[in-house]
Design an enzyme around this catalytic site. Structure first.
Site, short mmCIF file in Angstrom:
data_model
loop_
_atom_site.label_atom_id
_atom_site.label_comp_id
_atom_site.label_asym_id
_atom_site.label_seq_id
_atom_site.Cartn_x
_atom_site.Cartn_y
_atom_site.Cartn_z
N PHE A 138 0.85 -1.19 0.00
CA PHE A 138 0.00 0.00 0.00
C PHE A 138 0.89 1.24 0.00
O PHE A 138 1.72 1.40 0.89
CB PHE A 138 -0.94 0.04 1.21
CG PHE A 138 -1.86 1.24 1.17
CD1 PHE A 138 -3.04 1.20 0.44
CD2 PHE A 138 -1.54 2.42 1.82
CE1 PHE A 138 -3.87 2.32 0.36
CE2 PHE A 138 -2.36 3.54 1.75
CZ PHE A 138 -3.53 3.49 1.02
N ASP A 225 9.46 2.47 1.69
CA ASP A 225 8.32 3.25 2.17
C ASP A 225 8.19 3.01 3.68
O ASP A 225 7.70 1.96 4.11
CB ASP A 225 7.06 2.80 1.42
CG ASP A 225 5.80 3.54 1.88
OD1 ASP A 225 5.84 4.20 2.93
OD2 ASP A 225 4.77 3.42 1.18
N LYS A 254 3.00 10.12 8.37
CA LYS A 254 2.30 9.66 9.58
C LYS A 254 2.91 10.18 10.88
O LYS A 254 2.64 11.30 11.27
CB LYS A 254 2.23 8.14 9.55
CG LYS A 254 1.19 7.65 8.53
CD LYS A 254 0.84 6.21 8.76
CE LYS A 254 -0.16 5.66 7.77
NZ LYS A 254 -1.54 5.85 8.16
C1 LIG Z 1 3.08 2.44 3.90
C2 LIG Z 1 2.18 3.57 3.54
N1 LIG Z 1 2.52 4.37 2.53
C3 LIG Z 1 1.75 5.40 2.17
C4 LIG Z 1 0.58 5.68 2.82
C5 LIG Z 1 -0.27 6.83 2.38
O1 LIG Z 1 -0.17 7.86 3.30
P1 LIG Z 1 -1.25 9.05 3.31
O2 LIG Z 1 -2.53 8.44 3.75
O3 LIG Z 1 -0.69 10.05 4.29
O4 LIG Z 1 -1.31 9.59 1.94
C6 LIG Z 1 0.19 4.89 3.89
C7 LIG Z 1 -1.08 5.14 4.59
O5 LIG Z 1 -1.64 4.31 5.24
C8 LIG Z 1 1.01 3.80 4.25
O6 LIG Z 1 0.68 2.98 5.25
#
Ligand SMILES: Cc1ncc(COP(=O)(O)O)c(C=O)c1O
Length: 404
Positions: A138, A225, A254
């Site tokens: 994700f 990520d 986050k």
């Molecule tokens: C691993 C990861 N990358 C990217 C995102 C996307 O972040 P945002 O919701 O701040 O756009 C999330 C959100 O849950 C995530 O868990």
């Protein structure tokens, strides 16, 4: 902690209904406790989905943010922002990497990473660069990041997807080696060190080391990520540090601002200068309030030795769950590290969300069958024990009922 009956879901006719919401609203919090508008108290096992690093109304964060709001909330990237340099230097120090681009969210950080991977390829004369991504990954919900995401449900209805991604299973070195043999246009490998939304699926230490070696051999960028698993959540500043490796590109968001929106892409020397003036930008990215939130979050984490807290309380929480759920039929696995834990059941368990809230515990369900705990990093041992005491009987009762 028992929650009385709740009123029916309030209708929000003017808010686009893109979320499945529980029928209550939180009004305030302190530490790892939050209260809803009806006065019911909850233990926060979710931390705003791995965001509220310092819990709620932290007595050191609140005055620092008030101070910043009184001085300057937003200026513009037309001017120097000294707090950007302060936070960037700190992130480089903690990660061993060299330069940072600031934005406001996780998907924005990942968009920047994708642009870096493509430009890195173009700069080498690769006309149609490809990026290796993962099953169950994700990365966000913009068109590019949902294309990189490995979840057909999230992609459904939004085609045509962005091209240029090659998908492999996690922890499968031969699959990645096969890509190296068959895809000469690959420029980067992009993965979560622990997949969050995909169900708390960790990349193994051996796998991460093998990917690093392969990236070096192939001249690919390793892009990790750490939007969800970074910023101390696993008991190190960044989850990849458990494997003793360094990425070339690391998106963060986050927990970085403890609730104030902050995103960052931290880059090592191979990626740090790929983007130049005019290549990328965002109005809000790196504004003084966001930067102050990041600087203060890290300062308080260091002052309160929160990495150690995450390691000990996380281990106690996991041990408690393992102890109470050891012989419970239907519990498939308890996974994760530090304060990023998942309990996989053998069936969809969305109902547990509301039942836990009724019992005074906030959490989330991800990948349909995985109960996810990502509480604030200030969680105490007592609070961890309370999570175990509330959650485990709920799981047992849920699994004891006949499957529909
Ligand atoms: C691993 C990861 N990358 C990217 C995102 C996307 O972040 P945002 O919701 O701040 O756009 C999330 C959100 O849950 C995530 O868990």
């Amino acid at each position: 902690m028992n929650a009385p009956e709740r009123p029916a879901a309030s209708l929000e006719p003017h808010v686009m209904q893109t979320y499945g919401r529980l029928p209550f609203a939180l009004s305030h919090g302190r530490g790892c406790s939050v209260w809803d508008t009806e006065g019911r108290q909850y233990l926060d096992g979710l931390g705003g989905i791995a965001v509220n690093t310092l819990g709620h109304a932290h007595p050191k964060l609140v005055p620092a943010l008030q101070d910043q709001i009184g001085k300057l909330i937003h200026s513009s990237n037309y001017y120097h922002v000294p707090l950007q340099e302060e936070l960037a230097a700190k992130l480089c120090d903690l990660s061993g990497l060299s330069k940072v681009f600031f934005c406001s969210t996780g998907l924005e950080a990942n968009e920047a990473a994708i642009k870096i991977a493509r430009k890195f390829g173009h700069d080498k004369g690769i006309e149609r660069p490809e990026i290796v991504v993962y099953e169950k990954a994700f990365h966000g919900r913009s068109i590019a990041t949902l294309s990189a995401t490995g979840n057909a449900k999230i992609q459904a209805g939004f085609g045509p997807l962005v091209e240029g991604f090659v998908r492999v299973p996690l922890n499968d070195v031969p699959a990645l080696e096969a890509v190296a043999r068959t895809h000469p246009s690959v420029t980067a490998v992009f993965l979560e060190v622990i997949q969050g939304e995909g169900g708390i699926n960790p990349a193994t230490v051996d796998y991460l080391r093998a990917v690093r070696r392969l990236c070096d051999a192939q001249g690919w960028l390793l892009m990790l990520d750490e939007v969800q698993c970074g910023m101390g959540r696993t008991g190190k500043w960044f989850a990849h540090q458990w494997a003793g490796i360094q990425p070339d590109v690391m998106p963060l968001a986050k927990g970085l601002g403890s609730g104030v929106p902050v995103g960052a892409v931290v880059c090592g020397p191979r990626a740090a200068d790929v983007l130049g003036p005019g290549n990328h930008g965002t109005t809000f990215g790196g504004n003084p309030l966001a930067m102050r939130a990041g600087v203060e979050t890290i300062r308080i984490m260091e002052e309160e030795r929160l990495l150690e807290n995450v390691a000990t309380v996380g281990a106690a929480l996991k041990a408690g769950l393992e102890r109470e759920l050891a012989d419970v039929a239907g519990v498939v696995e308890i996974r994760g590290q530090g304060l990023m834990l998942g309990i996989e059941l053998d069936r969809p368990c969305g109902e547990i969300l509301g039942r836990a809230a009724d019992a005074g515990l906030l959490l989330s369900i991800t990948a349909e069958r995985v109960i996810r705990l990502v509480p604030p990093l200030i969680l105490s041992r007592d609070e961890a024990a309370r999570i175990v005491a509330i959650l485990c009987p709920l799981i047992q009762t849920f699994l004891a009922q006949p499957e529909p």
